[in-house]
Design a protein around this motif. Structure first.
Motif, PDB file in Angstrom:
ATOM      1  N   ARG A 187      -5.055  -3.475   4.433  1.00  0.00           N
ATOM      2  CA  ARG A 187      -5.247  -4.925   4.355  1.00  0.00           C
ATOM      3  C   ARG A 187      -4.066  -5.539   3.622  1.00  0.00           C
ATOM      4  O   ARG A 187      -3.682  -5.077   2.544  1.00  0.00           O
ATOM      5  N   GLY A 188      -3.504  -6.611   4.228  1.00  0.00           N
ATOM      6  CA  GLY A 188      -2.491  -7.391   3.536  1.00  0.00           C
ATOM      7  C   GLY A 188      -1.185  -6.637   3.369  1.00  0.00           C
ATOM      8  O   GLY A 188      -0.876  -5.679   4.057  1.00  0.00           O
ATOM      9  N   GLY A 200      -9.457 -10.095   0.397  1.00  0.00           N
ATOM     10  CA  GLY A 200      -9.698 -10.074   1.826  1.00  0.00           C
ATOM     11  C   GLY A 200     -10.769  -9.099   2.243  1.00  0.00           C
ATOM     12  O   GLY A 200     -10.839  -8.677   3.403  1.00  0.00           O
TER      13      GLY A 200
END
Length: 395
Positions: free
Chosen positions: A168-169, A345
């Motif tokens: 994520r990210g 997130g």
């Protein structure tokens, strides 16, 4: 109490809240503490800006026989680490190199050892310079070996590289999320503990001095509790908004500036969760003060609350995996964990809404229970009460 006019009953909590706010904002210790915290936040942001643009320049002493490698180090260092620059100090021999390092004219001396290269410094290792030097020396050694073998460095390195990836990210977002998550937990911990102890002490001081008996003749006890909770909540929320605002402005000047728009939403959620969580805990802090008859007893009556607030703080920092996901829906842990998961997130908007609804419901139940405990214990002066005694005490 039935003789109190309805208009006065309606205005009672507002008068108490105003008094709580005025007393606090005119307290020098509170103002100094707030100013010091703002300076610390500003200083931290300033350090981030300074550190991001800082380049450390190292002077490396080298004799003529290792000068090619030293020159390679000077030319390659900025590409390996943008915060490292190297200047070469040409010296006549090893003795001159040692003297340059001892006198401080050079930060390090690059020379060959028995089975490799050595970077000699005076009294402490230069971490960044060491890492860059290791990379350069490794490249030089590979080039020499490739030439001896009649091949290329690229072939020798084939299949040996390791890259990183995030589910994520990106790396910067992950680092920022970690820092802001810690800020969420720390601010909630400090605000709840600081304002909570102040609120509990205020209640017991009024009770011990019998001032509360006079106040209760003009303001219903229920409204006295509401006023104290509202007053302290307004102060705490205003302080959190001030800290958050300064922090976001500071972030806009750091290398994380491009990520600031993405932080705004989680910060807004944190403020909303903070309000609900703080109000519930503030009511319980008021009860902790009402259960005591002397200031010295507050430490005992407030112990469960202190441990609860500490558990929220440590849980936000230490709990991971499934347990973290579950706790993000459990009040009061959700006050910190759900905004943190949104920042990372790892949570959706509907999960945030569900967690917030559960927190509001829990806060409402806590306030109702706290009101009964507060109302039945505030005017009891026969010594410290337990929650069970307060719950069953007569009106």
């Amino acid at each position: 109490m039935s003789s109190v006019p309805s208009t006065q009953r309606e205005a009672g909590w507002a008068l108490v809240a105003r008094r709580e706010i005025v007393v606090k904002i005119t307290d020098r210790a509170f103002l100094i503490g707030t100013l010091v915290t703002l300076l610390l936040i500003g200083g931290l942001m300033g350090y981030q800006v300074w550190d991001a643009g800082r380049t450390a320049t190292y002077t490396v002493a080298a004799t003529s026989d290792v000068r090619p490698v030293a020159d390679r180090l000077a030319s390659d260092a900025p590409s390996l680490d943008e915060q490292v620059a190297v200047e070469v100090d040409a010296v006549a021999d090893d003795a001159a190199a040692r003297a340059a390092v001892r006198s401080g004219d050079a930060d390090a001396w690059l020379h060959r050892g028995d089975d490799g290269w050595v970077l000699t410094t005076d009294s402490e290792e230069k971490g960044a310079l060491t890492r860059v030097t290791q990379d350069v020396v490794r490249d030089v050694a590979l080039e020499e070996q490739a030439a001896d073998l009649g091949t290329t460095v690229q072939r020798l390195r084939a299949g040996s590289t390791v890259t990183t990836a995030l589910l994520r990210g990106d790396a910067e977002q992950s680092q920022l999320a970690g820092g802001v998550a810690y800020a969420f937990a720390f601010l909630f911990y400090v605000a709840t503990l600081t304002f909570g102890i102040t609120l509990a002490n205020s209640v017991v001081e009024e009770k011990q001095s019998r001032v509360v008996e006079i106040i209760a003749t003009s303001v219903p006890v229920r409204q006295l509790l509401i006023g104290k909770v509202v007053g302290n909540s307004v102060l705490a929320i205003a302080q959190m908004l001030l800290y958050a605002g300064v922090g976001l402005v500071g972030l806009s000047f750091t290398p994380y500036a491009s990520l600031v728009p993405g932080v705004g939403g989680p910060v807004a959620w944190f403020v909303a969760f903070f309000v609900a969580g703080f109000v519930a805990l503030a009511a319980l802090w008021a009860v902790a003060g009402a259960l005591a008859s002397r200031v010295e007893e507050v430490q005992s009556t407030a112990t469960p609350l202190t441990f609860l607030v500490l558990a929220v703080f440590l849980g936000a920092l230490l709990v991971t995996g499934t347990a973290r996901t579950v706790l993000s829906f459990v009040p009061p842990f959700s006050a910190v964990l759900m905004p943190t998961r949104l920042l990372e997130g790892d949570a959706t908007w509907w999960q945030a809404v569900l967690a917030f609804a559960l927190l509001l419901a829990a806060a409402g139940g806590v306030v109702v229970a706290a009101e009964r405990l507060y109302r039945r214990s505030l005017l009891q002066t026969g010594g410290k009460l337990s929650m069970r005694q307060a719950w069953s005490a007569p009106e």
